[in-house]
Design a protein around this motif. Structure first.
Motif, PDB file in Angstrom:
ATOM      1  N   GLY A  91       0.725  -1.312   0.037  1.00 10.73           N
ATOM      2  CA  GLY A  91      -0.185   0.006   0.103  1.00 10.73           C
ATOM      3  C   GLY A  91       0.811   1.325  -0.062  1.00 10.73           C
ATOM      4  O   GLY A  91       0.080   2.321  -0.289  1.00 10.73           O
ATOM      5  N   VAL A  92       2.184   1.225   0.140  1.00  6.97           N
ATOM      6  CA  VAL A  92       3.041   2.468   0.001  1.00  6.97           C
ATOM      7  C   VAL A  92       3.494   2.798  -1.459  1.00  6.97           C
ATOM      8  O   VAL A  92       4.000   1.681  -1.924  1.00  6.97           O
ATOM      9  N   GLU A  93       3.104   3.953  -1.644  1.00  2.00           N
ATOM     10  CA  GLU A  93       3.460   4.348  -2.934  1.00  2.00           C
ATOM     11  C   GLU A  93       4.879   4.442  -3.249  1.00  2.00           C
ATOM     12  O   GLU A  93       5.738   4.693  -2.395  1.00  2.00           O
ATOM     13  N   SER A  94       5.342   4.092  -4.440  1.00  2.24           N
ATOM     14  CA  SER A  94       6.643   4.378  -5.014  1.00  2.24           C
ATOM     15  C   SER A  94       6.690   5.642  -5.812  1.00  2.24           C
ATOM     16  O   SER A  94       6.071   5.727  -6.668  1.00  2.24           O
ATOM     17  N   VAL A  95       7.762   6.606  -5.156  1.00  7.27           N
ATOM     18  CA  VAL A  95       7.811   7.876  -5.899  1.00  7.27           C
ATOM     19  C   VAL A  95       9.082   8.173  -6.403  1.00  7.27           C
ATOM     20  O   VAL A  95      10.212   7.821  -5.798  1.00  7.27           O
ATOM     21  N   LEU A  96       9.180   8.576  -7.532  1.00 10.15           N
ATOM     22  CA  LEU A  96      10.462   8.996  -8.373  1.00 10.15           C
ATOM     23  C   LEU A  96      10.848  10.389  -8.017  1.00 10.15           C
ATOM     24  O   LEU A  96       9.793  11.316  -8.560  1.00 10.15           O
ATOM     25  N   ILE A  97      12.011  10.902  -7.696  1.00 12.76           N
ATOM     26  CA  ILE A  97      12.306  12.188  -7.463  1.00 12.76           C
ATOM     27  C   ILE A  97      13.417  12.569  -8.025  1.00 12.76           C
ATOM     28  O   ILE A  97      14.700  11.876  -8.200  1.00 12.76           O
ATOM     29  N   GLY A  98      13.297  13.464  -9.045  1.00 13.93           N
ATOM     30  CA  GLY A  98      14.650  13.818  -9.853  1.00 13.93           C
ATOM     31  C   GLY A  98      14.101  13.444 -11.470  1.00 13.93           C
ATOM     32  O   GLY A  98      15.140  13.489 -12.424  1.00 13.93           O
ATOM     33  N   GLY A  99      13.027  13.085 -11.705  1.00 16.19           N
ATOM     34  CA  GLY A  99      12.664  12.398 -13.089  1.00 16.19           C
ATOM     35  C   GLY A  99      11.711  13.555 -13.524  1.00 16.19           C
ATOM     36  O   GLY A  99      12.139  14.813 -13.612  1.00 16.19           O
ATOM     37  N   ASN A 100      10.885  13.066 -14.565  1.00 18.71           N
ATOM     38  CA  ASN A 100       9.907  14.435 -15.205  1.00 18.71           C
ATOM     39  C   ASN A 100       8.656  14.639 -14.478  1.00 18.71           C
ATOM     40  O   ASN A 100       7.788  15.048 -15.206  1.00 18.71           O
ATOM     41  N   SER A 101       8.823  14.826 -13.295  1.00 14.00           N
ATOM     42  CA  SER A 101       7.855  15.523 -12.546  1.00 14.00           C
ATOM     43  C   SER A 101       8.356  16.261 -11.344  1.00 14.00           C
ATOM     44  O   SER A 101       9.715  16.190 -10.967  1.00 14.00           O
ATOM     45  N   VAL A 102       7.500  17.198 -10.877  1.00 20.12           N
ATOM     46  CA  VAL A 102       7.700  17.996  -9.844  1.00 20.12           C
ATOM     47  C   VAL A 102       7.145  17.192  -8.409  1.00 20.12           C
ATOM     48  O   VAL A 102       5.906  17.241  -8.474  1.00 20.12           O
ATOM     49  N   ASP A 326      -4.174  23.172  -1.751  1.00 19.21           N
ATOM     50  CA  ASP A 326      -4.741  22.550  -2.723  1.00 19.21           C
ATOM     51  C   ASP A 326      -4.959  23.520  -3.924  1.00 19.21           C
ATOM     52  O   ASP A 326      -4.523  23.366  -5.137  1.00 19.21           O
ATOM     53  N   ASP A 327      -4.987  25.139  -3.645  1.00 20.97           N
ATOM     54  CA  ASP A 327      -4.873  25.861  -4.629  1.00 20.97           C
ATOM     55  C   ASP A 327      -3.341  26.001  -5.126  1.00 20.97           C
ATOM     56  O   ASP A 327      -3.344  26.307  -6.480  1.00 20.97           O
ATOM     57  N   LEU A 328      -2.425  25.714  -4.235  1.00 12.87           N
ATOM     58  CA  LEU A 328      -1.015  25.822  -5.068  1.00 12.87           C
ATOM     59  C   LEU A 328      -0.589  24.865  -5.694  1.00 12.87           C
ATOM     60  O   LEU A 328      -0.018  25.173  -6.834  1.00 12.87           O
ATOM     61  N   ALA A 329      -1.310  23.596  -5.341  1.00 14.27           N
ATOM     62  CA  ALA A 329      -0.839  22.467  -6.322  1.00 14.27           C
ATOM     63  C   ALA A 329      -1.400  22.439  -7.687  1.00 14.27           C
ATOM     64  O   ALA A 329      -0.749  22.232  -8.667  1.00 14.27           O
ATOM     65  N   ARG A 330      -2.612  23.085  -7.839  1.00 16.80           N
ATOM     66  CA  ARG A 330      -3.206  23.422  -9.016  1.00 16.80           C
ATOM     67  C   ARG A 330      -2.453  24.367  -9.884  1.00 16.80           C
ATOM     68  O   ARG A 330      -2.058  24.175 -11.195  1.00 16.80           O
ATOM     69  N   VAL A 331      -1.932  25.293  -9.163  1.00 20.62           N
ATOM     70  CA  VAL A 331      -1.276  26.439 -10.051  1.00 20.62           C
ATOM     71  C   VAL A 331       0.351  26.007 -10.160  1.00 20.62           C
ATOM     72  O   VAL A 331       0.552  25.893 -11.465  1.00 20.62           O
ATOM     73  N   LEU A 332       0.705  25.163  -9.546  1.00 14.94           N
ATOM     74  CA  LEU A 332       2.225  24.487  -9.662  1.00 14.94           C
ATOM     75  C   LEU A 332       2.107  23.528 -10.922  1.00 14.94           C
ATOM     76  O   LEU A 332       3.099  23.151 -11.672  1.00 14.94           O
ATOM     77  N   ALA A 333       0.990  22.953 -11.032  1.00 13.35           N
ATOM     78  CA  ALA A 333       0.824  21.866 -12.113  1.00 13.35           C
ATOM     79  C   ALA A 333       0.880  22.559 -13.451  1.00 13.35           C
ATOM     80  O   ALA A 333       1.596  21.861 -14.348  1.00 13.35           O
ATOM     81  N   ARG A 334       0.448  23.914 -13.484  1.00 10.46           N
ATOM     82  CA  ARG A 334       0.647  24.761 -14.655  1.00 10.46           C
ATOM     83  C   ARG A 334       2.024  25.052 -14.920  1.00 10.46           C
ATOM     84  O   ARG A 334       2.502  25.032 -16.295  1.00 10.46           O
ATOM     85  N   TYR A 335       2.685  25.542 -13.969  1.00 10.04           N
ATOM     86  CA  TYR A 335       3.947  25.871 -13.970  1.00 10.04           C
ATOM     87  C   TYR A 335       4.961  24.603 -14.556  1.00 10.04           C
ATOM     88  O   TYR A 335       5.781  24.810 -15.287  1.00 10.04           O
ATOM     89  N   ALA A 336       4.594  23.448 -13.892  1.00  9.39           N
ATOM     90  CA  ALA A 336       5.355  22.268 -14.021  1.00  9.39           C
ATOM     91  C   ALA A 336       5.218  22.021 -15.613  1.00  9.39           C
ATOM     92  O   ALA A 336       6.011  21.660 -16.310  1.00  9.39           O
ATOM     93  N   ALA A 337       4.065  22.042 -16.041  1.00  9.79           N
ATOM     94  CA  ALA A 337       3.766  21.827 -17.522  1.00  9.79           C
ATOM     95  C   ALA A 337       4.567  22.693 -18.566  1.00  9.79           C
ATOM     96  O   ALA A 337       4.990  22.129 -19.568  1.00  9.79           O
ATOM     97  N   VAL A 338       4.825  23.900 -18.118  1.00 13.05           N
ATOM     98  CA  VAL A 338       5.485  24.803 -18.934  1.00 13.05           C
ATOM     99  C   VAL A 338       7.001  24.043 -19.310  1.00 13.05           C
ATOM    100  O   VAL A 338       7.708  24.259 -20.255  1.00 13.05           O
ATOM    101  N   GLU A 339       7.467  23.471 -17.850  1.00 15.82           N
ATOM    102  CA  GLU A 339       8.880  22.728 -18.103  1.00 15.82           C
ATOM    103  C   GLU A 339       8.955  21.387 -18.507  1.00 15.82           C
ATOM    104  O   GLU A 339       9.841  20.974 -18.478  1.00 15.82           O
ATOM    105  N   GLY A 340       7.649  21.162 -19.046  1.00 18.29           N
ATOM    106  CA  GLY A 340       7.677  19.850 -19.723  1.00 18.29           C
ATOM    107  C   GLY A 340       7.438  18.733 -18.679  1.00 18.29           C
ATOM    108  O   GLY A 340       7.756  17.431 -18.690  1.00 18.29           O
ATOM    109  N   LYS A 341       6.849  19.027 -17.331  1.00 19.12           N
ATOM    110  CA  LYS A 341       6.800  17.957 -16.213  1.00 19.12           C
ATOM    111  C   LYS A 341       5.667  18.152 -15.978  1.00 19.12           C
ATOM    112  O   LYS A 341       4.635  18.863 -16.186  1.00 19.12           O
ATOM    113  N   THR A 342       5.195  16.987 -15.086  1.00 16.43           N
ATOM    114  CA  THR A 342       3.896  16.830 -14.339  1.00 16.43           C
ATOM    115  C   THR A 342       4.112  16.706 -12.831  1.00 16.43           C
ATOM    116  O   THR A 342       5.208  17.078 -12.200  1.00 16.43           O
ATOM    117  N   ILE A 343       2.980  17.161 -12.037  1.00 13.87           N
ATOM    118  CA  ILE A 343       2.922  17.099 -10.433  1.00 13.87           C
ATOM    119  C   ILE A 343       2.564  15.851 -10.100  1.00 13.87           C
ATOM    120  O   ILE A 343       1.815  15.109 -10.566  1.00 13.87           O
TER     121      ILE A 343
END
Length: 343
Positions: A91-102, A326-343
């Motif tokens: 049940g514990v998620e596996s998270v990649l840090i340093g890849g194509n996501s913020v 929650d508001d910040l996460a939504r905004v950061l998703a748009r900023y990450a997309a500009v950098e070619g990344k996802t949240i």
């Protein structure tokens, strides 16, 4: 010193070449890229003749590295390092840090109660956080301030982890506490311990990802040297964290060094995250600094979130509410997309 091998080099020849280097008392760091294999030589390379190495038929180039940090240096490891946090447990998620996501890391400054922690964990996960942060052992400037719940706080973090599946990040203050951190997914080394070299060397043998915060008055090169201590001791899973440094100004708690992000990304292959909460100490500034960090190329953002900041036992003035996060996460998703990344 760095030795770049030719793309067509046979593995048998590479193995023999490495054994020859080891016989001269050198440490070896091998990095395999898409096109080339790079051999980093660690140790006293002053007696190594570059032309002699170039004479080997599998060698493409030889370069000397002047920077004192070797294993953390991008020259030794051209490709970005991607670190896995969590996983390996039901049940514990596996998270990649340093890849194509913020990667968003969120939670309270201090663990206060099970109800508080689980509620925040569920909220930040719903908003897109991939890891839960929370302090069990707290280094405080004043001996009269809340010092955290200690081992009880760790138990509550594990409860929240079980409920939500979020890997947990929490701070280790002393070697004597290391045995309590067996089920912690990412060990945080705070700014005050960045140059606790005995502690850093011990972390070389723990095998867990280490989130290493920049010291209050440390240069970025000193941060890289601290990372080198951990890596040289055997643990290459280091995440660098810019959390603000002391300056002559006092309008914020610290001064966020945005310029450190592109420098570290160019100089090192290690992931870089930013903590805008400690950098500013002011909750309304956190979203702006977080956006700037993503735009500058950060691999993650670590934010303090509390369900009732006014009543927080620690750092409520810099904590976002779950709704604000929650508001910040939504905004950061748009900023990450500009950098070619996802949240």
């Amino acid at each position: 010193m760095i030795v770049v091998l030719k793309p067509a080099a046979a593995q048998d020849d590479i193995d023999k070449f490495i054994e020859m280097l080891k016989s001269q008392g050198l440490g070896i760091h091998e990095s395999r890229g898409v096109d080339h294999t790079i051999i980093g030589l660690v140790g006293d390379t002053t007696r190594i003749d570059e032309d002699s190495l170039r004479a080997y038929h599998i060698v493409d180039n030889v370069m000397r590295v002047q920077a004192p940090y070797k294993m953390a240096n991008r020259a030794f490891h051209p490709d970005n390092t991607v670190i896995t946090a969590g996983g390996g447990q039901d049940g514990v998620e596996s998270v990649l840090i340093g890849g194509n996501s913020v990667v968003l890391i969120a939670g309270p400054c201090s663990v206060e109660s099970e109800e508080q922690l689980v509620s925040i964990a569920q909220s930040v996960k719903a908003s897109g956080a991939r890891l839960l942060r929370g302090g069990a052992f707290k280094p405080r400037t004043s001996p009269y301030s809340f010092q955290g719940l200690g081992q009880k706080g760790l138990e509550l973090l594990l409860t929240a982890k079980k409920v939500t599946g979020l890997p947990i990040v929490t701070e280790l203050m002393s070697v004597t506490q290391l045995d309590f951190f067996n089920d912690v997914d990412v060990i945080q080394i705070g700014a005050r311990n960045m140059q606790n070299f005995d502690l850093l060397k011990e972390l070389g043998g723990c095998g867990k990802p280490i989130l290493l915060k920049r010291g209050l008055a440390s240069t970025v090169k000193e941060l890289l040297m601290s990372a080198e201590y951990i890596m040289a001791a055997g643990n290459e899973n280091v995440i660098l964290c810019e959390r603000g440094i002391r300056s002559f100004d006092q309008y914020t708690r610290n001064t966020l060094d945005i310029s450190a992000i592109p420098f570290l990304k160019k100089e090192s292959h290690l992931p870089v995250i930013v903590d805008p909460s400690h950098a500013s100490g002011i909750s309304w500034m956190v979203p702006t600094l977080a956006k700037a960090a993503v735009a500058a190329g950060a691999d993650g953002i670590m934010v303090e979130v509390h369900n009732n900041p006014e009543c927080a036992l620690c750092d409520g003035e810099q904590s976002l509410t779950p709704a604000a996060f929650d508001d910040l996460a939504r905004v950061l998703a748009r900023y990450a997309a500009v950098e070619g990344k996802t949240i």
